[in-house]
Design a protein around this motif. Structure first.
Motif, PDB file in Angstrom:
ATOM      1  N   SER A  20       0.854  -1.189   0.000  1.00  0.00           N
ATOM      2  CA  SER A  20       0.000   0.000   0.000  1.00  0.00           C
ATOM      3  C   SER A  20       0.886   1.234   0.000  1.00  0.00           C
ATOM      4  N   ASN A  21       0.518   2.217  -0.833  1.00  0.00           N
ATOM      5  CA  ASN A  21       1.317   3.444  -0.938  1.00  0.00           C
ATOM      6  C   ASN A  21       0.706   4.631  -0.210  1.00  0.00           C
ATOM      7  N   TRP A  22      -0.581   4.568   0.149  1.00  0.00           N
ATOM      8  CA  TRP A  22      -1.179   5.673   0.891  1.00  0.00           C
ATOM      9  C   TRP A  22      -2.381   5.174   1.682  1.00  0.00           C
ATOM     10  N   VAL A  23      -2.716   5.924   2.727  1.00  0.00           N
ATOM     11  CA  VAL A  23      -3.839   5.578   3.598  1.00  0.00           C
ATOM     12  C   VAL A  23      -4.424   6.855   4.172  1.00  0.00           C
ATOM     13  N   GLY A  24      -5.719   6.882   4.340  1.00  0.00           N
ATOM     14  CA  GLY A  24      -6.398   8.008   4.981  1.00  0.00           C
ATOM     15  C   GLY A  24      -7.428   7.495   5.966  1.00  0.00           C
ATOM     16  N   THR A  25      -7.685   8.263   7.012  1.00  0.00           N
ATOM     17  CA  THR A  25      -8.733   7.904   7.971  1.00  0.00           C
ATOM     18  C   THR A  25      -9.606   9.131   8.251  1.00  0.00           C
ATOM     19  N   PHE A  26     -10.858   8.883   8.610  1.00  0.00           N
ATOM     20  CA  PHE A  26     -11.775   9.953   9.011  1.00  0.00           C
ATOM     21  C   PHE A  26     -12.543   9.412  10.207  1.00  0.00           C
ATOM     22  N   ARG A  27     -12.364  10.074  11.364  1.00  0.00           N
ATOM     23  CA  ARG A  27     -12.757   9.475  12.631  1.00  0.00           C
ATOM     24  C   ARG A  27     -13.413  10.479  13.572  1.00  0.00           C
ATOM     25  N   GLY A  86     -12.555   0.989   4.336  1.00  0.00           N
ATOM     26  CA  GLY A  86     -12.401   0.128   5.493  1.00  0.00           C
ATOM     27  C   GLY A  86     -12.798   0.843   6.770  1.00  0.00           C
ATOM     28  N   TRP A  87     -12.271   0.374   7.883  1.00  0.00           N
ATOM     29  CA  TRP A  87     -12.603   0.901   9.210  1.00  0.00           C
ATOM     30  C   TRP A  87     -11.315   1.267   9.938  1.00  0.00           C
ATOM     31  N   SER A  88     -11.457   2.063  10.994  1.00  0.00           N
ATOM     32  CA  SER A  88     -10.310   2.442  11.824  1.00  0.00           C
ATOM     33  C   SER A  88     -10.775   2.618  13.259  1.00  0.00           C
ATOM     34  N   SER A  89      -9.917   2.276  14.204  1.00  0.00           N
ATOM     35  CA  SER A  89     -10.205   2.495  15.626  1.00  0.00           C
ATOM     36  C   SER A  89      -8.884   2.551  16.389  1.00  0.00           C
ATOM     37  N   GLY A  90      -8.903   3.235  17.527  1.00  0.00           N
ATOM     38  CA  GLY A  90      -7.672   3.336  18.301  1.00  0.00           C
ATOM     39  C   GLY A  90      -7.824   4.242  19.504  1.00  0.00           C
ATOM     40  N   PHE A  91      -6.681   4.683  20.029  1.00  0.00           N
ATOM     41  CA  PHE A  91      -6.654   5.522  21.222  1.00  0.00           C
ATOM     42  C   PHE A  91      -5.358   6.319  21.211  1.00  0.00           C
ATOM     43  N   GLY A  92      -5.298   7.355  22.065  1.00  0.00           N
ATOM     44  CA  GLY A  92      -4.089   8.156  22.107  1.00  0.00           C
ATOM     45  C   GLY A  92      -4.078   9.130  23.264  1.00  0.00           C
ATOM     46  N   VAL A  93      -2.992   9.884  23.350  1.00  0.00           N
ATOM     47  CA  VAL A  93      -2.841  10.941  24.351  1.00  0.00           C
ATOM     48  C   VAL A  93      -2.286  12.174  23.644  1.00  0.00           C
ATOM     49  N   TYR A 140      -2.295   5.131  18.655  1.00  0.00           N
ATOM     50  CA  TYR A 140      -2.300   3.834  17.998  1.00  0.00           C
ATOM     51  C   TYR A 140      -3.619   3.700  17.234  1.00  0.00           C
ATOM     52  N   LEU A 141      -3.526   3.273  15.978  1.00  0.00           N
ATOM     53  CA  LEU A 141      -4.718   3.031  15.163  1.00  0.00           C
ATOM     54  C   LEU A 141      -4.628   1.659  14.521  1.00  0.00           C
ATOM     55  N   ALA A 142      -5.742   0.927  14.533  1.00  0.00           N
ATOM     56  CA  ALA A 142      -5.875  -0.305  13.769  1.00  0.00           C
ATOM     57  C   ALA A 142      -6.797  -0.019  12.591  1.00  0.00           C
ATOM     58  N   VAL A 143      -6.410  -0.480  11.402  1.00  0.00           N
ATOM     59  CA  VAL A 143      -7.224  -0.254  10.206  1.00  0.00           C
ATOM     60  C   VAL A 143      -7.327  -1.552   9.410  1.00  0.00           C
ATOM     61  N   GLY A 144      -8.470  -1.729   8.769  1.00  0.00           N
ATOM     62  CA  GLY A 144      -8.670  -2.876   7.897  1.00  0.00           C
ATOM     63  C   GLY A 144      -9.461  -2.453   6.676  1.00  0.00           C
ATOM     64  N   PHE A 145      -9.286  -3.184   5.564  1.00  0.00           N
ATOM     65  CA  PHE A 145      -9.865  -2.754   4.290  1.00  0.00           C
ATOM     66  C   PHE A 145     -10.603  -3.898   3.611  1.00  0.00           C
ATOM     67  N   GLN A 146     -11.499  -3.531   2.723  1.00  0.00           N
ATOM     68  CA  GLN A 146     -12.185  -4.523   1.909  1.00  0.00           C
ATOM     69  C   GLN A 146     -11.176  -5.269   1.032  1.00  0.00           C
ATOM     70  N   THR A 190     -10.836   6.800  19.611  1.00  0.00           N
ATOM     71  CA  THR A 190     -11.219   7.288  18.292  1.00  0.00           C
ATOM     72  C   THR A 190     -11.642   6.120  17.410  1.00  0.00           C
ATOM     73  N   GLY A 191     -12.527   6.401  16.462  1.00  0.00           N
ATOM     74  CA  GLY A 191     -12.968   5.360  15.547  1.00  0.00           C
ATOM     75  C   GLY A 191     -13.742   5.942  14.376  1.00  0.00           C
ATOM     76  N   GLY A 192     -13.738   5.224  13.266  1.00  0.00           N
ATOM     77  CA  GLY A 192     -14.451   5.695  12.083  1.00  0.00           C
ATOM     78  C   GLY A 192     -14.087   4.878  10.863  1.00  0.00           C
ATOM     79  N   GLY A 193     -13.923   5.566   9.743  1.00  0.00           N
ATOM     80  CA  GLY A 193     -13.637   4.903   8.483  1.00  0.00           C
ATOM     81  C   GLY A 193     -12.189   5.058   8.052  1.00  0.00           C
TER      82      GLY A 193
END
Length: 235
Positions: free
Chosen positions: A130-137, A176-183, A197-203, A152-155
């Motif tokens: 993969s060469n690029w990734v975006g999230t919206f959360r 796909g989806w995204s979820s995680g947490f942070g400070v 930290y974010l976890a992401v997964g894709f179709q 945090t969580g979203g797409g």
């Protein structure tokens, strides 16, 4: 007779004293005025910090995850993918008491890739990338003054690629989806720094004959875990 005269004398003396007291008081100097007091120094109250506002920033870090190729002939099993990433962030927060709600989006270049040789790939190399990734959360946090803990969580969206050996990449933009947490910590009223930290997964990407030598398309799955740091400027 003498006693009467003495009584009259005492009475006249007392009366004279009473009548002369105001005059004597008037002749006395006025009481001294109290010394002037120094004015009390004005110390303004420190402004209360708020997380409310829009912000832009930069982020960077490392992604590590797994990929799996599945076809009618079987599965490769999971193999590792990893690589660096960096990009930009935009978002906004609104603070209610100590709770902070907000929304955030980011877009990162990344060099995530990995391959498997052998197994159901036989003597070939099954590669995912993969060469690029975006999230919206959405973000929900709790503020300890200038320290914000959040979930945090979203797409998510990314380009997912696959190729067998040195064949041209099969590439597709997958949601796909995204979820995680942070400070996040406010270093000043405008500058903040964060770690998350974010976890992401894709179709699944469908890889066919041209890229994967598969008469029946191969389904390629990719999951990533992203560890990132960043700085934001809050308006």
């Amino acid at each position: 007779m003498w006693r009467l005269s003495a009584g009259l004398l005492v009475g006249f003396t007392v009366a004279a004293s009473v009548l002369s007291a105001p005059a004597l008081a008037a002749d006395l100097p006025p009481p001294a005025a109290p010394p002037p007091q120094a004015p009390v120094a004005y110390i303004p109250a420190a402004p209360v910090f708020t997380w409310t506002g829009f912000y832009v920033g930069l982020n960077g870090g490392y992604a590590f995850g797994q990929s799996n190729w599945t076809s009618p002939l079987g599965s490769t099993g999971w193999f590792n993918v990893s690589g660096a990433l960096a990009g930009g962030t935009i978002g906004g927060n609104y603070q209610i008491g100590q709770f902070v709600v907000g929304a955030e989006g980011d877009f990162d270049w990344q060099n995530v890739r990995g391959s498997l040789v052998g197994g159901n790939c036989a003597f070939a190399s099954c590669a995912s990338a993969s060469n690029w990734v975006g999230t919206f959360r959405a973000r929900l946090g709790y503020a300890f003054d200038r320290v914000l803990l959040y979930a945090t969580g979203g797409g998510a969206v990314a380009n997912v690629k696959a190729s067998l050996n040195a064949l041209p990449w099969a590439s597709s933009t997958e949601l796909g989806w995204s979820s995680g947490f942070g400070v996040e910590v406010a270093m000043t009223d405008n500058w903040t720094a964060k770690a998350e930290y974010l976890a992401v997964g894709f179709q699944q990407l469908s890889c066919g004959l041209a890229s994967c030598l598969a008469a029946s398309a191969v389904s390629v799955k990719v999951y990533e875990s992203m560890a990132r740091g960043g700085v934001n400027y809050k308006f």
